[in-house]
Every structure is written in structure tokens, then in C-alpha cells.
Scaffold this motif. Structure first.
Motif, PDB file in Angstrom:
ATOM      1  N   GLU A   1      -1.959  11.664  -3.041  1.00 55.18           N
ATOM      2  CA  GLU A   1      -2.248  11.157  -1.712  1.00 55.18           C
ATOM      3  C   GLU A   1      -1.011  10.566  -1.056  1.00 55.18           C
TER       4      GLU A   1
ATOM      5  N   TYR B   1       1.454   4.802   7.378  1.00 51.34           N
ATOM      6  CA  TYR B   1       1.024   4.302   6.088  1.00 51.34           C
ATOM      7  C   TYR B   1      -0.441   4.638   5.832  1.00 51.34           C
ATOM      8  N   ALA B   2      -0.764   4.811   4.566  1.00 52.46           N
ATOM      9  CA  ALA B   2      -2.169   4.900   4.192  1.00 52.46           C
ATOM     10  C   ALA B   2      -2.828   3.551   4.479  1.00 52.46           C
ATOM     11  N   ASP B   3      -4.072   3.582   4.887  1.00 51.20           N
ATOM     12  CA  ASP B   3      -4.781   2.336   5.204  1.00 51.20           C
ATOM     13  C   ASP B   3      -4.782   1.375   4.023  1.00 51.20           C
ATOM     14  N   SER B   4      -4.829   1.906   2.827  1.00 52.64           N
ATOM     15  CA  SER B   4      -4.933   1.072   1.633  1.00 52.64           C
ATOM     16  C   SER B   4      -3.670   0.260   1.348  1.00 52.64           C
ATOM     17  N   VAL B   5      -2.545   0.626   1.974  1.00 54.69           N
ATOM     18  CA  VAL B   5      -1.296  -0.086   1.687  1.00 54.69           C
ATOM     19  C   VAL B   5      -0.717  -0.783   2.910  1.00 54.69           C
ATOM     20  N   LYS B   6      -1.343  -0.614   4.060  1.00 53.37           N
ATOM     21  CA  LYS B   6      -0.834  -1.243   5.277  1.00 53.37           C
ATOM     22  C   LYS B   6      -0.746  -2.743   5.111  1.00 53.37           C
TER      23      LYS B   6
ATOM     24  N   ARG C   1       1.162  -4.275   3.108  1.00 47.44           N
ATOM     25  CA  ARG C   1       1.670  -4.626   1.772  1.00 47.44           C
ATOM     26  C   ARG C   1       2.912  -3.821   1.406  1.00 47.44           C
TER      27      ARG C   1
ATOM     28  N   LYS D   1      -1.919  -4.292  -6.435  1.00 50.06           N
ATOM     29  CA  LYS D   1      -3.268  -4.362  -6.983  1.00 50.06           C
ATOM     30  C   LYS D   1      -3.411  -3.349  -8.118  1.00 50.06           C
TER      31      LYS D   1
ATOM     32  N   GLU E   1      -5.436  -1.058  -8.423  1.00 54.03           N
ATOM     33  CA  GLU E   1      -5.711   0.268  -7.856  1.00 54.03           C
ATOM     34  C   GLU E   1      -4.467   0.954  -7.305  1.00 54.03           C
ATOM     35  N   ASP E   2      -3.338   0.260  -7.282  1.00 55.45           N
ATOM     36  CA  ASP E   2      -2.075   0.890  -6.903  1.00 55.45           C
ATOM     37  C   ASP E   2      -1.438   1.624  -8.083  1.00 55.45           C
TER      38      ASP E   2
END
Length: 116
Positions: free
Chosen positions: A46, A59-64, A66, A86, A88-89
């Protein structure tokens, strides 16, 4: 032939930081875009972040908020600063270069593990 070499991965505790580097064998200024992708076990690769030669970063929403992608054209190097990590990273992170002719180049990947 474009070669990309990632470095900077490792084991870090949740909430910690890492900075990944991607050194290219060619001028990254000539690339249409440079990016970071990741692949966790059992998941598809991804997009994490992309920095085009022109235009805004994405950026992917999950990392914005950070992660921050940046580039040093003089050093032909792209960076990914990762903060507030996290579990999940956790994934193998790959550097990507997209040429002006839409050819894609990949590095060998660097493992990032976020665990206490």
C-alpha cells in the motif's frame, strides 16, 4: 538501471520514531515522483507517501500527521520521518521511483517493527 537502497528500519516501541532513507543511483530530480510503500504480512502493498517532482505531497490517511516525506535532490535521497509509531505500522517499507515514462522502480525493502 535505477537502483534504490533503503535504510533506517528496525525495532521501535509504540510511540517512538524512525527515519527511513532511500538512496537512488540516479538523479531523483529527473523522476516524476518518489514514494514510500509498505507491505504487512498477508496484506497487499500500500501507498504510504509520495512526493512528486512538482505538486503537493500525498499521504495515506492512516499516517497523516505522523509521517513526513522529504527529498534531498543534491544527495539523490528520499526520507520518511515516522513519528508516533503504532504496532499497525509494522511492515516492510519499500522505496519507489516513478520515471517520466511511467516505469516503476523498487528498492529491496527495509523492515519496520513496532512492538513493546
Amino acid at each position: 538501471q535505477v537502483q534504490l537502497v533503503e535504510s533506517g528500519g528496525g525495532l521501535v516501541q509504540p510511540g517512538g520514531s524512525l527515519r527511513l532513507s532511500c538512496a537512488a543511483s540516479v538523479s531523483i530530480f529527473s523522476m516524476r515522483a518518489m514514494g514510500w510503500y509498505r507491505q504487512a504480512p498477508g496484506n497487499q502493498r500500500e501507498l504510504v507517501a509520495v512526493i512528486p517532482s512538482r505538486g503537493p505531497t500525498n499521504y495515506a490517511d492512516s499516517v497523516k500527521g505522523r509521517f513526513t516525506i522529504s527529498r534531498d535532490n543534491a544527495k539523490n535521497t528520499v526520507y520518511l520521518q515516522m513519528n508516533a509509531l503504532k504496532p499497525e505500522d509494522t511492515a516492510v517499507y519499500y522505496c519507489n521511483a516513478a520515471s517520466p515514462y511511467s516505469r516503476q522502480y523498487w528498492g529491496q525493502g527495509t523492515q519496520v517493527t513496532v512492538s513493546s
